[in-house]
Design an enzyme around this catalytic site. Sequence first.
Site, PDB file in Angstrom:
ATOM      1  N   SER A  87       0.830  -1.211   0.000  1.00  0.00           N
ATOM      2  CA  SER A  87       0.000   0.000   0.000  1.00  0.00           C
ATOM      3  C   SER A  87       0.857   1.251   0.000  1.00  0.00           C
ATOM      4  O   SER A  87       1.968   1.256   0.544  1.00  0.00           O
ATOM      5  CB  SER A  87      -0.860  -0.022   1.262  1.00  0.00           C
ATOM      6  OG  SER A  87      -1.407   1.241   1.499  1.00  0.00           O
ATOM      7  N   TYR A 137      -1.499   0.090  10.305  1.00  0.00           N
ATOM      8  CA  TYR A 137      -1.796  -0.664   9.073  1.00  0.00           C
ATOM      9  C   TYR A 137      -0.634  -0.541   8.079  1.00  0.00           C
ATOM     10  O   TYR A 137      -0.134  -1.537   7.555  1.00  0.00           O
ATOM     11  CB  TYR A 137      -3.102  -0.149   8.455  1.00  0.00           C
ATOM     12  CG  TYR A 137      -3.266  -0.544   7.008  1.00  0.00           C
ATOM     13  CD1 TYR A 137      -3.612  -1.842   6.671  1.00  0.00           C
ATOM     14  CD2 TYR A 137      -3.037   0.385   5.980  1.00  0.00           C
ATOM     15  CE1 TYR A 137      -3.736  -2.208   5.336  1.00  0.00           C
ATOM     16  CE2 TYR A 137      -3.164   0.027   4.659  1.00  0.00           C
ATOM     17  CZ  TYR A 137      -3.506  -1.273   4.336  1.00  0.00           C
ATOM     18  OH  TYR A 137      -3.611  -1.628   3.020  1.00  0.00           O
ATOM     19  N   LYS A 186       2.273  -3.397   6.475  1.00  0.00           N
ATOM     20  CA  LYS A 186       2.645  -3.631   5.072  1.00  0.00           C
ATOM     21  C   LYS A 186       4.161  -3.527   4.916  1.00  0.00           C
ATOM     22  O   LYS A 186       4.795  -4.320   4.216  1.00  0.00           O
ATOM     23  CB  LYS A 186       1.935  -2.623   4.152  1.00  0.00           C
ATOM     24  CG  LYS A 186       0.424  -2.822   4.084  1.00  0.00           C
ATOM     25  CD  LYS A 186       0.068  -4.106   3.357  1.00  0.00           C
ATOM     26  CE  LYS A 186      -1.415  -4.399   3.341  1.00  0.00           C
ATOM     27  NZ  LYS A 186      -1.772  -5.655   2.704  1.00  0.00           N
TER      28      LYS A 186
END
Length: 322
Positions: A118, A142, A146
């Site tokens: 991402s 989050y 990644k």
Amino acid sequence: MNKKILVIGGAGYIGSHVQKQLLDEGFEVVVFDDLSSGDIVNVLDGATFIKGNILDEALLNDVMKQGFDGVVHLAAKKAVGESMIHPEVYAKNNIIGAINILNAMANNNIKYIVFSSSAAVYGMPLYTPIDEKHPIRPINYYGYTKRAIEENMEWFDKLGKIKYISLRYFNAVGYHKDGCIRGKERNPQNLMPIIMEAATEKREGFSIFGNDYDTEDGTCVRDYIHVSDLAKAHSLALKNLFQNNNSYAINLGTGVGTSVKEIVDATEKVIGKKLNYSYAERRPGDPAKLTADATKAKEILGWKPEYTDVSEIISTVWNLEI
Ligand code: UDP
């Protein structure tokens, strides 16, 4: 292409489009998904389905024993806000889950993985469009998960176990133009599905988070990329790995910025009615502008987005509703 691919998280929104792309190109596809956010209706004719969770190491190992030419890993939790409240859930599902996958690959001599990363790995943009040389400083948990997975892939690569292509998505939107993928996300957190829920009166209205940003109309600018274009990049990435045996991290965006207000206005035109929305406070952690420099995707993968018109992208979503 006559190769066998394990698509982990293949019943989800992006995964189902990847599945479609791979099936259309003649790959043999096995979908592995726990259906926690994915939907069985997204498992397409021609794909084999295995219900399972990536925290189940024994099952992953067993499945991989079948032998695969490559893995596409898209199974993850992806709500930024939730990741800041329950990092433990994201640590487990995203980081430990991905390590389980890498371990099972190493145990079964499966070398190639395409990973759904991402733009969140970059954090607050120091400049736009963002290229892959931009500093990596995630500002939410989050995004950190990644990055942590990318770092593990880098190590597994250095140690001779895998080759990977990490695809750093910008804002995925749209649905397959043929309407063949019908599973909707439950409790969506992203702008486009929220707008669609308002358009179909599943919710009363929605908020635009902030109208005092330093952008042309004061609302945030993002790089919206059609999910079928994203999906195509996955098959190109797999083929690149098979051919060249090199690892990369690659941005996937169009390079074109569209504001929230422009998305809302374009949606109203496409659906032919006014939407019920109001302006609200800025959402914490939202940069004013986030767009991709996708030169590397073009150079390495020969990829270029086919959808460049936001209204056309919105139509692919609206067509599922009418
Ligand atoms: N957004 C909004 N209202 C919503 C959801 C999102 O105004 O109900 C805005 C959000 O602030 C951001 C853009 O829409 O500027 C895209 O947000 P999304 O959550 O879809 O993706 P993100 O950019 O966070 O990856």
